[in-house]
Design an enzyme around this catalytic site. Sequence first.
Site, mmCIF file in Angstrom:
data_model
loop_
_atom_site.group_PDB
_atom_site.id
_atom_site.type_symbol
_atom_site.label_atom_id
_atom_site.label_comp_id
_atom_site.label_asym_id
_atom_site.label_seq_id
_atom_site.Cartn_x
_atom_site.Cartn_y
_atom_site.Cartn_z
ATOM 1 N N GLU A 1 49.284 9.040 -61.010
ATOM 2 C CA GLU A 1 50.204 8.318 -60.127
ATOM 3 C C GLU A 1 51.548 9.036 -60.052
ATOM 4 O OE1 GLU A 1 49.004 3.610 -60.418
ATOM 5 O OE2 GLU A 1 50.011 4.505 -62.138
ATOM 6 N N GLU A 2 52.041 9.477 -61.188
ATOM 7 C CA GLU A 2 53.325 10.171 -61.221
ATOM 8 C C GLU A 2 53.284 11.425 -60.347
ATOM 9 O OE1 GLU A 2 56.594 11.787 -64.501
ATOM 10 O OE2 GLU A 2 54.637 11.065 -65.173
ATOM 11 N N GLY A 3 52.197 12.189 -60.458
ATOM 12 C CA GLY A 3 52.060 13.387 -59.633
ATOM 13 C C GLY A 3 51.950 13.050 -58.160
#
Length: 511
Positions: free
Chosen positions: A173-175
């Site tokens: 998700e962060e990426g």
Amino acid sequence: MEDIKDSKVKRFCSKNILIILGFSSVLAVIALIAVGLTHNKPLPENVKYGIVLDAGSSHTNLYIYKWPAEKENDTGVVQLLEECQVKGPGISKYAQKTDEIAAYLAECMKMSTERIPASKQHQTPVYLGATAGMRLLRMESKQSADEVLAAVSRSLKSYPFDFQGAKIITGQEEGAYGWITINYLLGRFTQEQSWLNFISDSQKQATFGALDLGGSSTQVTFVPLNQTLEAPETSLQFRLYGTDYTVYTHSFLCYGKDQALWQKLAQDIQVSSGGILKDPCFYPGYKKVVNVSELYGTPCTKRFEKKLPFNQFQVQGTGDYEQCHQSILKFFNNSHCPYSQCAFNGVFLPPLQGSFGAFSAFYFVMDFFKKMANDSVSSQEKMTEITKNFCSKPWEEVKASYPTVKEKYLSEYCFSGTYILSLLLQGYNFTGTSWDQIHFMGKIKDSNAGWTLGYMLNLTNMIPAEQPLSPPLPHSTYISLMVLFSLVLVAMVITGLFIFSKPSYFWKEAV
């Protein structure tokens, strides 16, 4: 006599028609002015706000975004209104003192109540996303991580905003959110629609890849040339503004720059003796005492843990770039790759494609070296040369040259610069040629490059799956047609005036 009478009638009619035309023209001008003033009258600003807290491993940042409500689904309209860095470490460090979290967040949250109008606060969403620092805490103790998030939630609920939750986001998700942020701000998701505009898939704007480096993890995300990936778990699908995207993304936990340094120290101390570690990644003359309990206090160093005959050891810098580079490469495991191509640790990485935006610590470290070199960091070779020279400088000289930089960051720039070069070249497979495709980004259109904006856009559903409907005619075409028709109308009026003012040219007696 009949001719004189006929001439008088014609003149009378002409004058009356001219009077009517003149009066109508005056009315038309007044109407045009009135419409123009009405159309361009400024309307009351209808603005929406959103708050995202980035709870990273080393610190927490709060971002306030704003956007015009009537353009909610347009690309690039969200602006960063305010940024506030919470004083203190990351929230994972409050696992044993959760009662202090409310005070920890208070200053930045109070600022938010001052920056956002009171009438808008109840409808302003607040999100907190925790990243790799909390992922590591959850690996150690799920209960401790849950207690920290519960304390954060209690604190944020006490403010007059629409609290939407606090959660630990995954590395994927962060990426992905970082990728969404930079491409949204760069306007890469939409194409101008018009009745004359036919754009093939090959002509559409290419998206940027995203490179993120934090304290505890690093992420790489991009649209690969081959949409079928060998490792399905590294693939995500999005439909944004009517276009389907298959994105490669992977997060390397423990390979953020802070945890990478702990890994290197834990690896190197195993072969040292006498409680002294000669470290080539620190400047000559630099000394620092490290507690063994702190060294092994993170899950990232557990694989190196062994019983040492001392509780503390001293790091002594030797400032050698080449040796530093080699010591970093030791904890990139490239011995096994079950795919056609890998990054490191056996993780699939397809061939790099297109341009990349590198942000967070990638940007901050590179910006330091860029300023140090007076903006002359033009290539990978130049960056390597600058880092090599900087690492060899005596610590006292470095401190004297940069008195305003915090000692923690300054002391680690040699390691950080070398680590970034190693990660990008040997970890992510960039080359001296493809290095030119990396764009180090701090802000884009006054908004921070990072995952927080993409996170909010996703949770507020502000990026529709389909392209928003556009008018049948683009604004420029509409203006062109209006001007054309106006010129035709003016020409007709002038012709009419000429006919009535020079009737002898047109009204001939029948022979």
